[in-house]
Design a protein around this motif. Structure first.
Motif, PDB file in Angstrom:
ATOM      1  N   ARG A  14      -7.328 -20.606  27.471  1.00 26.28           N
ATOM      2  CA  ARG A  14      -7.798 -20.392  28.921  1.00 26.28           C
ATOM      3  C   ARG A  14      -8.728 -19.233  28.671  1.00 26.28           C
ATOM      4  N   PHE A  21      -1.631 -24.077  35.949  1.00 23.57           N
ATOM      5  CA  PHE A  21      -2.959 -23.520  35.536  1.00 23.57           C
ATOM      6  C   PHE A  21      -4.049 -23.903  36.429  1.00 23.57           C
ATOM      7  N   ILE A  22      -5.031 -23.107  36.417  1.00 28.89           N
ATOM      8  CA  ILE A  22      -6.600 -23.572  37.222  1.00 28.89           C
ATOM      9  C   ILE A  22      -7.261 -23.984  35.830  1.00 28.89           C
ATOM     10  N   TYR A  23      -7.814 -25.097  35.792  1.00 34.21           N
ATOM     11  CA  TYR A  23      -8.692 -25.616  34.663  1.00 34.21           C
ATOM     12  C   TYR A  23      -9.707 -24.694  34.590  1.00 34.21           C
ATOM     13  N   ARG A  70     -13.611 -25.187  28.253  1.00 36.57           N
ATOM     14  CA  ARG A  70     -13.553 -24.357  27.018  1.00 36.57           C
ATOM     15  C   ARG A  70     -14.633 -25.302  26.146  1.00 36.57           C
ATOM     16  N   GLN A  84       0.527 -32.167  33.089  1.00 39.92           N
ATOM     17  CA  GLN A  84      -1.086 -32.090  33.284  1.00 39.92           C
ATOM     18  C   GLN A  84      -1.726 -32.519  34.666  1.00 39.92           C
ATOM     19  N   PRO A  86       5.060 -31.635  29.285  1.00 37.54           N
ATOM     20  CA  PRO A  86       3.843 -31.459  30.046  1.00 37.54           C
ATOM     21  C   PRO A  86       3.115 -32.622  30.676  1.00 37.54           C
TER      22      PRO A  86
HETATM   23  N1  5AD Z   1      -7.924 -24.972  31.286  1.00 36.54           N
HETATM   24  C1  5AD Z   1      -6.708 -24.752  31.836  1.00 36.54           C
HETATM   25  N2  5AD Z   1      -5.362 -24.891  31.357  1.00 36.54           N
HETATM   26  C2  5AD Z   1      -5.515 -25.511  29.957  1.00 36.54           C
HETATM   27  N3  5AD Z   1      -4.174 -25.836  29.286  1.00 36.54           N
HETATM   28  C3  5AD Z   1      -4.754 -26.164  28.227  1.00 36.54           C
HETATM   29  N4  5AD Z   1      -6.206 -26.240  28.144  1.00 36.54           N
HETATM   30  C4  5AD Z   1      -6.394 -25.796  29.385  1.00 36.54           C
HETATM   31  C5  5AD Z   1      -7.702 -25.586  29.949  1.00 36.54           C
HETATM   32  N5  5AD Z   1      -8.842 -25.870  29.498  1.00 36.54           N
HETATM   33  C6  5AD Z   1      -2.901 -25.781  29.573  1.00 36.54           C
HETATM   34  C7  5AD Z   1      -2.227 -26.950  29.572  1.00 36.54           C
HETATM   35  C8  5AD Z   1      -1.209 -27.044  28.422  1.00 36.54           C
HETATM   36  C9  5AD Z   1      -1.212 -25.283  28.394  1.00 36.54           C
HETATM   37  C10 5AD Z   1      -0.448 -24.833  27.184  1.00 36.54           C
HETATM   38  O1  5AD Z   1      -2.189 -24.936  28.786  1.00 36.54           O
HETATM   39  O2  5AD Z   1      -1.406 -27.209  30.710  1.00 36.54           O
HETATM   40  O3  5AD Z   1      -0.198 -27.594  28.350  1.00 36.54           O
END
Ligand code: 5AD
Ligand code: SF4
Length: 447
Positions: free
Chosen positions: A51, A332-334, A337, A263, A261
């Motif tokens: 992240r 988590f907030i997306y 990447r 998601q 997980p």
């Molecule tokens: N943005 C936010 N969270 C992410 N994860 C993976 N990639 C991203 C991203 N681009 C989170 C997922 C994963 C954890 C290890 O990190 O939930 O399971």
């Protein structure tokens, strides 16, 4: 010449374990570990890029060493791991005071790189493919009771949001007998708990043996005398077969905890994420786990704000939280990447909406945590005592087999032992208990 080193780690358990291997390598080269960055001659940053927040932290910390490097030009600054693999020499362009950049596949060569940096060279070494899991790594373990063991590296899944397959490479299983030998050695050395590590543990064996061997691995490790608890992280819901569910149920050393997980809960979002399962598949797996392993705790990773996520999609995530009764969740907030499919998607979600959903997710999950924890009040539970509680120095802290934190009063002689603790109070993220006595080491499995 012997130097003092300090390894600073960002990110997941995989990275923490890699740092133990890095420390082991440097010690075996005759270097010594430093107390902290201030008394170190070599600082190694083992980085994460899953992240944006992890990246930002790294840049902040390395930049703050610029002044120190001006004062002590002999200080060697090395950056390794996932962000180094992704950024390579860009890191030295942005931060010229960095001496060494090394990728995820070549930390075994770090002692050489450090030697050359000591001669004044600037080095960037990034291998593109894995030379395989290092055989017999000299690992400097952080803990004398609990040990991480790598069973595979890399990932073939290419979930659309995830950078991991790009920086950790293809899935590479470690030979079955090497894993068994490492766990046997750990048992001989007095370790009680082992956590098996891989990006997708239940596809273990596919690349090496042409078939999945994770359930067989659990059953084999379960027979090793001395090991009392076996954990693993993380499985992928798509590859989680009934053979693994049954192995957890039948092997008494395999803890009743599955980190699964999720998601997202919406089928549309799951499809766009390329997760390979639907909401129904996931919930059926959860029910199969609860039915077969009634005491099982299920925890998860959840993301909000994936591109295109509507209010309706988000409602599906909240619905899964309700139905799956998770004991805990990493939320988590997306964050986009660069290089991943999802970062290119047009319908990115605004920061306000992401934050609003995140807060609602947190609230829903907190409710689930406390509800589950309340069910434990009055029960006596086995706790592996880890140490003195950080918040209350007069209390001990440890974990249940279901991976819940329990704080209770007791003598420090119980540290690294299994204790019987009666649960008195439930909190959202921990339990408060009362000591009932110590366990004898558990008997071995009958299977
Ligand atoms: N943005 C936010 N969270 C992410 N994860 C993976 N990639 C991203 C991203 N681009 C989170 C997922 C994963 C954890 C290890 O990190 O939930 O399971
Ligand atoms: Fe990333 Fe998906 Fe692989 Fe997990 S399974 S490491 S989320 S690509």
């Amino acid at each position: 010449m012997a130097k003092k080193f300090f390894v600073k780690t960002y990110g997941c358990q995989m990275n923490k374990h890699d740092s133990e291997k890095i420390a082991g390598l440097l010690l075996s080269e005759g270097h010594e570990s430093a107390e902290g960055i201030n008394d170190a001659d070599i600082v190694v940053f083992n980085t994460c890029c899953v992240r944006e927040s992890a990246e930002a932290k790294l840049y902040g910390n390395v930049n703050s060493l610029r002044v120190v490097k001006d004062q002590r030009p002999d200080l060697i600054i090395a950056i390794g791991g996932c962000l180094a693999q992704k950024e390579g020499a860009n890191l030295q362009e942005k931060m010229p005071h960095v001496d060494v950049v090394f990728g995820t596949h070549n930390f075994a060569n770090l002692p050489n790189l450090i030697r050359n940096a000591g001669r004044g060279q600037k080095i960037c070494e990034i291998l593109q493919a894995s030379p395989g899991v290092i055989k017999n790594p000299s690992t400097q373990r952080e803990n004398s009771t609990k040990a991480w063991v790598t069973i595979s590296t890399g990932c073939n899944n290419f979930c659309s949001y995830c950078i991991v397959p790009y920086v950790r490479g293809r899935e590479t299983s470690r030979p079955f007998e090497d894993i068994v030998a490492e766990v046997e050695k750990l048992a001989d050395e007095g370790f009680l708990e082992t956590t098996l590590l891989g990006q997708n543990v239940n596809s273990y064996g596919r690349d090496l043996y042409g078939k999945l061997r994770f359930a067989e691995l659990l059953r084999t490790l379960n027979k090793i005398d001395g090991i009392e608890r076996i954990r693993f992280t993380s499985p992928h819901p798509r590859d989680f077969g009934m053979d693994v569910v049954l192995a957890i149920a039948e092997c008494e050393k395999v803890c009743e905890h599955v980190h699964l997980p999720l998601q997202a809960g919406s089928n549309k979002v799951l499809k766009d994420m390329r997760r390979g399962y639907t909401k129904k598949d996931y919930l059926e797996l959860v029910e199969a786990i609860y039915k077969t392993i009634p005491e099982c705790s299920i925890t998860t990773d959840i993301m909000v704000g994936f591109p295109g996520e509507t209010e309706e999609d988000f409602a599906d995530t909240l619905d899964v939280i309700k139905q799956a009764r998770f004991d805990n969740a990493f939320m988590f907030i997306y964050s986009p990447r660069k290089g991943t499919k999802a970062a290119e998607m047009k319908n990115q979600i605004s920061e306000e909406v992401k934050m609003d959903r995140f807060n609602r997710l947190l609230e829903a999950q907190n409710k689930s945590c406390i509800e589950n924890n309340r069910l434990l009040v009055g029960k006596e539970i086995e706790v592996l005592v880890e140490g003195v509680s950080k918040k209350d120095k007069s209390a001990l802290t440890g974990r249940t087999r279901t991976n819940k934190v329990v704080n209770f009063s007791g003598p420090p002689s119980l540290i690294d032992e299994l204790a019987r603790v009666k649960i008195k109070e439930a909190r959202s993220w921990s339990l408060v208990g009362e000591l009932n006595g110590a366990y004898k080491r558990r008997i071995t499995c009958q299977l």
